[in-house]
Motif scaffolding. Sequence first.
Motif, PDB file in Angstrom:
ATOM      1  N   HIS A 234       0.573   3.090   3.748  1.00 14.43           N
ATOM      2  CA  HIS A 234      -0.579   3.996   3.772  1.00 14.43           C
ATOM      3  C   HIS A 234      -0.539   4.937   2.568  1.00 14.43           C
ATOM      4  O   HIS A 234      -1.597   5.235   1.968  1.00 14.43           O
ATOM      5  N   ALA A 235       0.652   5.415   2.195  1.00 15.32           N
ATOM      6  CA  ALA A 235       0.763   6.302   1.036  1.00 15.32           C
ATOM      7  C   ALA A 235       0.401   5.565  -0.251  1.00 15.32           C
ATOM      8  O   ALA A 235      -0.200   6.138  -1.168  1.00 15.32           O
ATOM      9  N   LYS A 236       0.753   4.303  -0.351  1.00 17.48           N
ATOM     10  CA  LYS A 236       0.423   3.509  -1.542  1.00 17.48           C
ATOM     11  C   LYS A 236      -1.093   3.371  -1.712  1.00 17.48           C
ATOM     12  O   LYS A 236      -1.590   3.278  -2.842  1.00 17.48           O
ATOM     13  N   ALA A 237      -1.807   3.342  -0.592  1.00 17.66           N
ATOM     14  CA  ALA A 237      -3.255   3.091  -0.652  1.00 17.66           C
ATOM     15  C   ALA A 237      -4.070   4.329  -0.981  1.00 17.66           C
ATOM     16  O   ALA A 237      -5.298   4.227  -1.189  1.00 17.66           O
ATOM     17  N   GLN A 238      -3.432   5.507  -1.055  1.00 15.21           N
ATOM     18  CA  GLN A 238      -4.178   6.723  -1.363  1.00 15.21           C
ATOM     19  C   GLN A 238      -4.607   6.739  -2.828  1.00 15.21           C
ATOM     20  O   GLN A 238      -3.890   6.285  -3.710  1.00 15.21           O
ATOM     21  N   GLU A 239      -5.794   7.285  -3.064  1.00 14.46           N
ATOM     22  CA  GLU A 239      -6.376   7.253  -4.411  1.00 14.46           C
ATOM     23  C   GLU A 239      -5.826   8.344  -5.314  1.00 14.46           C
ATOM     24  O   GLU A 239      -5.578   8.114  -6.494  1.00 14.46           O
ATOM     25  N   THR A 240      -5.600   9.546  -4.781  1.00  7.50           N
ATOM     26  CA  THR A 240      -5.143  10.647  -5.618  1.00  7.50           C
ATOM     27  C   THR A 240      -3.612  10.756  -5.561  1.00  7.50           C
ATOM     28  O   THR A 240      -2.988  10.514  -4.522  1.00  7.50           O
ATOM     29  N   LYS A 241      -3.050  11.154  -6.707  1.00  2.00           N
ATOM     30  CA  LYS A 241      -1.600  11.305  -6.773  1.00  2.00           C
ATOM     31  C   LYS A 241      -1.127  12.498  -5.952  1.00  2.00           C
ATOM     32  O   LYS A 241      -0.012  12.498  -5.429  1.00  2.00           O
ATOM     33  N   GLU A 242      -1.976  13.502  -5.850  1.00  2.00           N
ATOM     34  CA  GLU A 242      -1.615  14.665  -5.042  1.00  2.00           C
ATOM     35  C   GLU A 242      -1.404  14.281  -3.597  1.00  2.00           C
ATOM     36  O   GLU A 242      -0.449  14.728  -2.947  1.00  2.00           O
ATOM     37  N   GLU A 243      -2.268  13.427  -3.088  1.00  2.00           N
ATOM     38  CA  GLU A 243      -2.137  12.980  -1.700  1.00  2.00           C
ATOM     39  C   GLU A 243      -0.919  12.068  -1.538  1.00  2.00           C
ATOM     40  O   GLU A 243      -0.215  12.130  -0.519  1.00  2.00           O
TER      41      GLU A 243
END
Length: 219
Positions: free
Chosen positions: A29-38
């Motif tokens: 799920h973390a890999k699929a996030q668009e922003t680096k902050e997230e």
Amino acid sequence: MIDDIEYNTEREHLIIPEYGRHIQKMINHAKAQETKEERNKLAKSIIAVMGNMQPHLRDVADFQHKLWDQLFIMSNFELDADSPYGAPSKEELSERPQPLKYPQNFPKYRFYGNNIKTMIDVANTWEDGEMKEALTYTIANHMKKCFLNWNKDTVEDDVIYDHLYELSDGKINLKNTDEDLTDSTRLMKASSGKKYSNSSNKKTGQKKNNNQNRNKKRY
């Protein structure tokens, strides 16, 4: 209902099974996030959960480094997040280590062991004097004790002196000395003295307890 059931054979392979499938899903799920902050926020949360599995190590700096490396490994090195220790590379972890070079020593007198040769080499570097003389006789007595461990018969001091002269490349010569080494019987008792002392203490302790029990009044 039956069609929605997931079998382990149909699920993706767990890279580090010790953390379980839920951690693996969190990383995906973390890999699929668009922003680096997230992604950074989720990565720190995952590290906290991984550390809670071993709470006695979670605050150790080296263990934290290990957790971050495992996080990137379980993400198949595809997680774009900032690690305080730097992201490891797949090539670095998959690289084969260099073979260890084991010391190959083939001493002529194996019953003395390899440490004796090291001690003799150190003694050769010392300047002549009382300290070197004391070290030399200590080495000779230890050689005699090692000899007796393999051969229970008594050994003449001249044999030890000859071996010491040979192992030191002729730099340590005690052949003409008037001082004798420690007696063989004393060396044998010293090497096995602990066993005899413990057994004798047990026997004396039992005798004292028996005597105390006998002296007690019976009513």
